[in-house]
Write an enzyme that holds these catalytic residues in place. Structure first.
Site, PDB file in Angstrom:
ATOM      1  N   CYS A 380      45.237  31.559  40.722  1.00  0.00           N
ATOM      2  CA  CYS A 380      45.872  31.073  41.948  1.00  0.00           C
ATOM      3  C   CYS A 380      46.264  29.665  41.722  1.00  0.00           C
ATOM      4  O   CYS A 380      47.408  29.444  41.336  1.00  0.00           O
ATOM      5  CB  CYS A 380      44.841  31.065  43.066  1.00  0.00           C
ATOM      6  SG  CYS A 380      45.456  31.557  44.724  1.00  0.00           S
ATOM      7  N   HIS A 514      43.335  36.708  42.950  1.00  0.00           N
ATOM      8  CA  HIS A 514      41.974  36.389  42.438  1.00  0.00           C
ATOM      9  C   HIS A 514      41.379  37.797  41.730  1.00  0.00           C
ATOM     10  O   HIS A 514      40.513  38.360  42.475  1.00  0.00           O
ATOM     11  CB  HIS A 514      40.988  35.961  43.528  1.00  0.00           C
ATOM     12  CG  HIS A 514      41.537  34.554  44.257  1.00  0.00           C
ATOM     13  ND1 HIS A 514      40.971  33.415  43.775  1.00  0.00           N
ATOM     14  CD2 HIS A 514      42.472  34.212  45.252  1.00  0.00           C
ATOM     15  CE1 HIS A 514      41.421  32.327  44.287  1.00  0.00           C
ATOM     16  NE2 HIS A 514      42.572  32.962  45.102  1.00  0.00           N
ATOM     17  N   GLU A 516      38.806  37.852  40.007  1.00  0.00           N
ATOM     18  CA  GLU A 516      37.243  37.586  39.959  1.00  0.00           C
ATOM     19  C   GLU A 516      36.711  38.496  41.072  1.00  0.00           C
ATOM     20  O   GLU A 516      35.437  38.934  41.209  1.00  0.00           O
ATOM     21  CB  GLU A 516      36.911  36.223  40.062  1.00  0.00           C
ATOM     22  CG  GLU A 516      37.192  35.318  41.163  1.00  0.00           C
ATOM     23  CD  GLU A 516      38.455  34.715  41.076  1.00  0.00           C
ATOM     24  OE1 GLU A 516      39.301  35.221  40.749  1.00  0.00           O
ATOM     25  OE2 GLU A 516      38.418  33.847  42.132  1.00  0.00           O
TER      26      GLU A 516
HETATM   27  N1  GLN Z   1      46.422  26.017  47.361  1.00  0.00           N
HETATM   28  C1  GLN Z   1      47.134  27.113  46.769  1.00  0.00           C
HETATM   29  C2  GLN Z   1      47.915  27.857  47.946  1.00  0.00           C
HETATM   30  O1  GLN Z   1      47.294  27.723  49.081  1.00  0.00           O
HETATM   31  C3  GLN Z   1      46.279  28.186  45.803  1.00  0.00           C
HETATM   32  C4  GLN Z   1      45.210  28.601  46.897  1.00  0.00           C
HETATM   33  C5  GLN Z   1      44.083  29.208  45.871  1.00  0.00           C
HETATM   34  O2  GLN Z   1      43.944  28.868  44.943  1.00  0.00           O
HETATM   35  N2  GLN Z   1      43.358  30.241  46.480  1.00  0.00           N
HETATM   36  O3  GLN Z   1      48.798  28.660  47.657  1.00  0.00           O
END
Ligand code: GLN
EC number: 6.3.4.2
Length: 542
Positions: A380, A514, A516
């Site tokens: 992410c 994600h 995970e």
């Molecule tokens: N801050 C980033 C976004 O909002 C990544 C979010 C995250 O890593 N869950 O796109």
């Protein structure tokens, strides 16, 4: 109709109530029953999505896009049953529903009160949409005696009455502290906690007592007598060697047998625990080890990375090795550089995150891994930072940045204002609400032919869970690909970059989602299994 198990906590928080609930679910499953787990959280936030990971730990995301308590992660990992919107509720959500109905005039002039209106909503949540399961396990967040928990305790008390003892069992998780100076285990806090529970009308059937040393038969008898439970229902819960030993330990202590006995199901089939036993052996007897450097921002509270830690261990299980985690605060890199702290790791992982603090350190970590050819996994925010690194240092976009942390420069990562979910278009604006408005839940991605990720997944179409507000701008695809960073996974409409990778690197993958969240001890996520495999290769080289 399912049978209900209500799990409450006493004395102090952090006793592992979520884990105990998950383990109980797993043990019932091992006996052939179908289970579902739910969490009731007494705080006023509508969901934990807006809460700092420092306060509340990780925000777990379900396929259907709910931002939930991290205990739902334990539930999924232990039972493999995907959680959903209807498995986590908070006081905030209940009140917002009630106030909405009140404004609509649905209460027909009645005075709206905690009892019965709030308690009815809670009961309705507990009973609704349970599906075709044998047991619903319902955990109440917090500790008995908390003011905000009272409506929840009252609701489950009423449910106990309505469902009857043959359909509702109360398990209370408590603490037996060991006082070193006296050389004694103390039962008084547990007695008080049960007294508190009984004063609001709930008599626990089972006490799950967290302790450091074995409970003597004498203490079991004493606790049983004072707390009005059967001696055999005083279950010892000592710290296990690993998380995945907890079901086996609780089984040895007779937890599942006692639960079934309370329901009058003494003739239930014996559990098949073989898969738990093999996980336990795999963890206890690893064949080698690797060290992964995790470059994040919330490294002061490891609960903030709960699923990530577990997924890395699952990757270890898949490769038969132990995974050591080296936690690194990305902010440190901004002063001292990443070289020294990352010198001895076999893989670098930059996890998800939010905000400006520490971003340059994450970018430096991605650069280190790319240049040194150390396996790199960006998740992410970690992927977004790897893209910025490539843009700045390979594609010549010197002022590349994300609108999340700068309004100047070239926004290679921009605010996501429109995307499709199935046939629907979702739109957002920069001044909209923060809560529940990210791109959330499962979305599909198409993996390019001949890419490493397609090989790892063994599939061309995948679905992974998302939680982000910003997105790599696909307009930079050509420029970045020309400098070596391949866009190997995209949304089916080709608009949203989902995965990036370098071909000429041993293992460098960034994912917008994600992974995970979907890893299980029995089914390690392919990306984590492959990443740890690459780290193992790396460890053999150094
Ligand atoms: N801050 C980033 C976004 O909002 C990544 C979010 C995250 O890593 N869950 O796109």
């Amino acid at each position: 109709m399912p049978r209900y198990i209500f799990i409450t906590g006493g004395v102090v928080s952090s006793l592992g109530k979520g884990l105990a609930s998950a383990a109980m679910g797993a043990l019932l499953q091992a006996r052939g029953y179908k289970v579902r787990l739910r969490k009731l959280d007494p705080y006023l936030n509508v969901d934990p999505g807006t809460m700092s990971p420092y306060q509340h730990g990780e925000c777990y995301v379900t396929d259907d896009g709910a931002e939930t308590d991290l205990d739902l992660g334990h539930y999924e990992r232990f039972t493999g049953v995907p959680a959903s919107q209807s498995d986590n509720i908070t006081t905030g959500r209940i009140y917002s529903r009630i106030i909405e109905r009140e404004r609509r005039g649905d209460y027909l002039g009645a005075t709206v009160q905690v009892i019965p209106h709030v308690t009815d909503q809670i009961k309705q949540f507990v009973l609704s949409d349970a599906g075709d399961v044998d047991f619903v396990l319902c955990e109440i967040g917090g500790t008995v005696g908390d003011i905000e928990g009272l409506p929840f305790f009252e609701a489950i008390r009423q449910l106990g009455q309505e469902l009857g003892p043959e359909n509702a069992v109360f398990v209370h998780v408590t603490l037996l502290p060991y006082i070193k100076a006296a050389g004694e285990m103390k039962t008084k806090p547990t007695q008080h906690s049960v007294k508190e529970l009984r004063s609001i009308g709930i008599q626990p059937d089972i006490l799950l007592c967290r302790c450091e040393i074995p409970i003597t038969p004498g203490d079991k008898r004493k606790i049983g007598q004072f707390c009005n439970v059967r001696e055999s229902a005083v279950i010892e819960g000592r710290d296990a060697r690993s998380l995945y030993d907890v079901p086996l330990e609780y089984h040895r202590q007779g937890l599942d047998r006692e639960v079934l006995r309370c329901f009058g199901m003494e003739d239930a089939p014996e559990p098949d625990l073989s898969r738990w036993e093999s996980i336990s052996t795999a963890i206890a007897e690893p064949d080698g080890e690797v060290t992964i450097g995790i470059v994040g921002k919330y490294v002061g509270l490891l609960d903030a990375y709960k699923s990530l830690i577990e997924a890395l261990h699952h990757g270890g299980i898949a490769n038969g090795v132990k995974v050591n985690l080296k936690w690194l605060d990305s902010e440190q890199f901004e002063n001292d550089g990443p070289v020294e702290p990352l010198e001895d790791v076999h893989g670098v992982l930059v996890p998800g995150g939010f905000g400006e603090r520490g971003v340059e350190g994450k970018i430096a970590a991605a650069r280190f891994a790319r240049e040194r050819k150390v396996p790199f996994f960006g998740i992410c925010y970690g992927m977004q930072m790897a893209v910025i690194e490539a843009a700045r240092n390979l594609a010549g976009v010197d002022d590349a940045m994300s609108t999340e942390f700068s309004s100047e420069g070239t926004s290679v990562i921009g605010l996501l204002t429109e995307w499709t979910r199935g046939n629907e278009v979702e739109t957002r604006s920069s001044d909209g609400d923060m809560g529940g408005t990210m791109r959330l839940g499962a979305y599909p991605a198409v993996l390019g032919e001949g890419t490493r990720v397609r090989d790892i997944y063994g599939a061309a179409h995948i679905e992974e869970r998302h939680r982000h507000r910003y997105e790599v701008n696909v307009a930079y695809r050509e420029q970045l690909e020309a400098s070596g960073l391949k866009f190997s996974g995209l949304s089916p409409d080709g608009v949203l970059p989902e995965i990036v990778e370098y071909e000429d690197h041993p293992w460098f993958i960034g994912v917008q989602f994600h992974p995970e969240l979907k890893s299980r001890p029995f089914e390690p996520h392919p990306l984590f299994a492959s990443f740890i495999g690459a780290a193992l290769e790396q460890s053999r080289m150094v």
